[in-house]
Design a protein around this motif. Structure first.
Motif, PDB file in Angstrom:
ATOM      1  N   LEU A 153     -39.323 -36.043  28.570  1.00 22.55           N
ATOM      2  CA  LEU A 153     -40.721 -36.031  28.128  1.00 22.55           C
ATOM      3  C   LEU A 153     -40.775 -35.752  26.632  1.00 22.55           C
ATOM      4  CD1 LEU A 153     -43.689 -36.211  29.048  1.00 22.55           C
ATOM      5  CD2 LEU A 153     -43.679 -33.727  29.288  1.00 22.55           C
ATOM      6  N   ASP A 154     -41.652 -36.464  25.932  1.00 22.54           N
ATOM      7  CA  ASP A 154     -41.803 -36.298  24.492  1.00 22.54           C
ATOM      8  C   ASP A 154     -42.027 -34.817  24.163  1.00 22.54           C
ATOM      9  OD1 ASP A 154     -42.305 -37.018  21.750  1.00 22.54           O
ATOM     10  OD2 ASP A 154     -44.418 -36.675  22.175  1.00 22.54           O
ATOM     11  N   LEU A 157     -45.594 -33.745  23.336  1.00 18.04           N
ATOM     12  CA  LEU A 157     -46.481 -33.735  24.506  1.00 18.04           C
ATOM     13  C   LEU A 157     -46.171 -32.539  25.395  1.00 18.04           C
ATOM     14  CD1 LEU A 157     -48.666 -35.022  26.230  1.00 18.04           C
ATOM     15  CD2 LEU A 157     -46.931 -36.506  27.243  1.00 18.04           C
ATOM     16  N   ALA A 202     -36.687 -42.556  30.247  1.00 18.43           N
ATOM     17  CA  ALA A 202     -37.602 -41.626  29.581  1.00 18.43           C
ATOM     18  C   ALA A 202     -38.954 -42.245  29.258  1.00 18.43           C
ATOM     19  CB  ALA A 202     -36.955 -41.082  28.298  1.00 18.43           C
ATOM     20  N   ASP A 203     -38.964 -43.512  28.778  1.00 15.19           N
ATOM     21  CA  ASP A 203     -40.241 -44.133  28.425  1.00 15.19           C
ATOM     22  C   ASP A 203     -41.110 -44.326  29.664  1.00 15.19           C
ATOM     23  OD1 ASP A 203     -38.538 -46.012  29.498  1.00 15.19           O
ATOM     24  OD2 ASP A 203     -39.116 -47.624  28.127  1.00 15.19           O
ATOM     25  N   ASN A 206     -42.509 -40.886  30.671  1.00 13.98           N
ATOM     26  CA  ASN A 206     -43.636 -40.499  29.809  1.00 13.98           C
ATOM     27  C   ASN A 206     -44.922 -41.174  30.251  1.00 13.98           C
ATOM     28  OD1 ASN A 206     -43.074 -38.885  27.004  1.00 13.98           O
ATOM     29  ND2 ASN A 206     -41.203 -39.812  27.780  1.00 13.98           N
ATOM     30  N   VAL A 209     -46.293 -39.424  33.304  1.00 16.60           N
ATOM     31  CA  VAL A 209     -46.976 -38.172  32.963  1.00 16.60           C
ATOM     32  C   VAL A 209     -48.377 -38.456  32.426  1.00 16.60           C
ATOM     33  CG1 VAL A 209     -46.958 -36.171  31.411  1.00 16.60           C
ATOM     34  CG2 VAL A 209     -44.856 -36.876  32.569  1.00 16.60           C
ATOM     35  N   HIS A 210     -48.527 -39.504  31.608  1.00 16.21           N
ATOM     36  CA  HIS A 210     -49.858 -39.874  31.111  1.00 16.21           C
ATOM     37  C   HIS A 210     -50.782 -40.259  32.269  1.00 16.21           C
ATOM     38  CE1 HIS A 210     -49.314 -39.542  26.827  1.00 16.21           C
ATOM     39  NE2 HIS A 210     -48.202 -40.260  26.864  1.00 16.21           N
ATOM     40  N   CYS A 227     -52.972 -38.908  22.096  1.00 16.71           N
ATOM     41  CA  CYS A 227     -52.954 -40.274  22.636  1.00 16.71           C
ATOM     42  C   CYS A 227     -53.385 -41.299  21.589  1.00 16.71           C
ATOM     43  CB  CYS A 227     -53.868 -40.369  23.864  1.00 16.71           C
ATOM     44  SG  CYS A 227     -53.242 -39.500  25.313  1.00 16.71           S
ATOM     45  N   ARG A 230     -50.684 -41.710  18.843  1.00 20.16           N
ATOM     46  CA  ARG A 230     -49.529 -42.453  19.334  1.00 20.16           C
ATOM     47  C   ARG A 230     -49.874 -43.925  19.541  1.00 20.16           C
ATOM     48  NH1 ARG A 230     -47.791 -38.131  18.263  1.00 20.16           N
ATOM     49  NH2 ARG A 230     -45.892 -37.155  19.051  1.00 20.16           N
TER      50      ARG A 230
END
Length: 399
Positions: A153-154, A157, A202-203, A206, A209-210, A227, A230
């Motif tokens: 996760l970023d 974030l 990972a992408d 992410n 999670v959004h 958001c 980004r």
């Protein structure tokens, strides 16, 4: 219930207990009996069909009683400890207060677990119950953070999501409401569950999670700004305007498709749902890029005279001014839909921009500070121009 209130606030005060230490077992038995009685009624209520307001009234009565008594016991315990300045070990009365607090806290736990939709959401947590919540949340947050990092996760974030929970855990002076505590627990639980599923790139994680945050209506200002910033960075990688529009269109569809958790008031009580905020911003950004793209396309000279009158306002500015005109009575008996229809013609919006009515409606009721300041700036310039006209007219009359 009223009798029990009086028993706790009178019989269990430090002044009374200090001279009745021999009665502590009997007092403890009385509290235990009351706890069992309320627990039995809770179980009975849970087995009945939900009757809305009738259930809520009973649950909120118990909730209010437990909160008041726990606050009273906390004061009693603090006052008693103040008289024990030389002692570092808790005595029998201090331990007694701790046991009574645990019993009342158990009732609140049951109310949270089985009747959270009926609780008074903005009622502050009792201090001792907040301390218990901190102890329970701390290991869960630590483990959730470890799992989220592991899944890629970023970091920005991750810090944003856990910041408020960590502040509550680390600072005993932070007071949460029942709604906030329930939301924090749900957020950490859902994040941990998402991170515990089968590993994905990972992408992709992410994005998951959004989706989860929109579902849970994580409508914090920080998350909205995260958001949008980004998204702007993502759009910059496309040199072609049409690709940017296509990307925004895809995002709009994805956001609209995310279901919102039922009965969720979100991170900010009373705030606009993050789904609506993001949807409105994406629509507005798409219209802006399309307008820029069209302005770069030369128009045939033959049709130049056919161009309609156009107001050079943004959607948020037009919505704010329309609201001001309505409140001042300049625009009368008009719905927001009627006003938007007029504004759409002035701003030359296309039929494909149907989502802009949602943007207009959102900004009508929730203008940003930047929009207010911008409108004030050009209204000030308009006022200066009117003053110039007035001076010219007066000079003409005087001559």
């Amino acid at each position: 219930m009223k009798t029990f209130d009086q028993f706790v606030t009178v019989q269990l005060s430090p002044e009374t207990l200090v001279n009745n230490t021999g009665s502590l077992p009997a007092y403890l038995s009385r509290v235990q009996e009351e706890k069992l009685r309320i627990t039995g009624q809770l179980l009975e209520l849970a087995s009945l069909p939900d009757e809305g307001k009738a259930h809520a009234a009973v649950v909120q009565q118990w909730q209010g009683m437990c909160v008041d008594l726990l606050e009273a016991l906390h004061r009693f315990r603090f006052s008693h400890r103040a008289t024990m300045a030389a002692s570092t070990e808790p005595d029998g009365i201090d331990l007694f207060y701790g046991t009574v607090e645990e019993m009342l806290q158990t009732i609140l736990v049951g109310l949270e677990q089985h009747f959270k939709d009926h609780l008074l959401p903005e009622l502050p947590l009792p201090l001792s119950y907040a301390a218990r919540a901190r102890q329970q949340l701390a290991p869960r947050v630590k483990e959730a953070e470890r799992q989220l990092k592991k899944n890629g996760l970023d970091p920005d974030l991750l810090e944003l999501l856990l910041e408020h929970v960590k502040v509550f855990i680390d600072d005993a002076d932070v007071r949460l409401s029942f709604r906030e505590l329930i939301y924090y627990r749900e957020l950490i639980s859902q994040l941990f569950s998402a991170a515990s599923l089968e590993a994905v790139p990972a992408d992709q994680f992410n994005l998951q999670v959004h989706y989860l945050l929109v579902h849970l209506n994580y409508n914090s200002v920080e998350y909205f700004l995260y958001c949008t910033s980004r998204m702007r960075k993502w759009l910059k990688q496309f040199s072609d305007m049409q690709n940017r529009i296509n990307t925004l269109t895809w995002c709009i569809k994805e956001v609209k498709a995310i279901p919102v958790l039922r009965n969720s008031r979100g991170f900010r009580a009373g705030g606009f749902p993050i789904k609506d905020q993001l949807g409105a911003w994406l629509e507005e950004e798409r219209i802006f890029i399309r307008t820029v793209m069209e302005s770069m396309t030369p128009k045939p000279a033959a049709h130049a005279e056919e161009e309609k009158m156009r107001a050079f306002l943004t959607i948020p500015q037009a919505a704010l001014m329309a609201r001001v005109y309505m409140e001042e009575g300049i625009i009368r008996s008009a719905s927001i839909q009627q006003i938007f229809s007029t504004v759409a013609g002035m701003l030359q919006l296309k039929k494909t921009d149907a989502g802009m009515e949602d943007v207009f409606r959102l900004k009508f009721f929730n203008p940003s500070l930047a929009t207010v300041m911008t409108c004030k700036s050009w209204i000030s310039r308009v006022l200066d121009r009117l003053n110039d006209y007035e001076d010219q007219m007066r000079a003409y009359i005087d001559n």
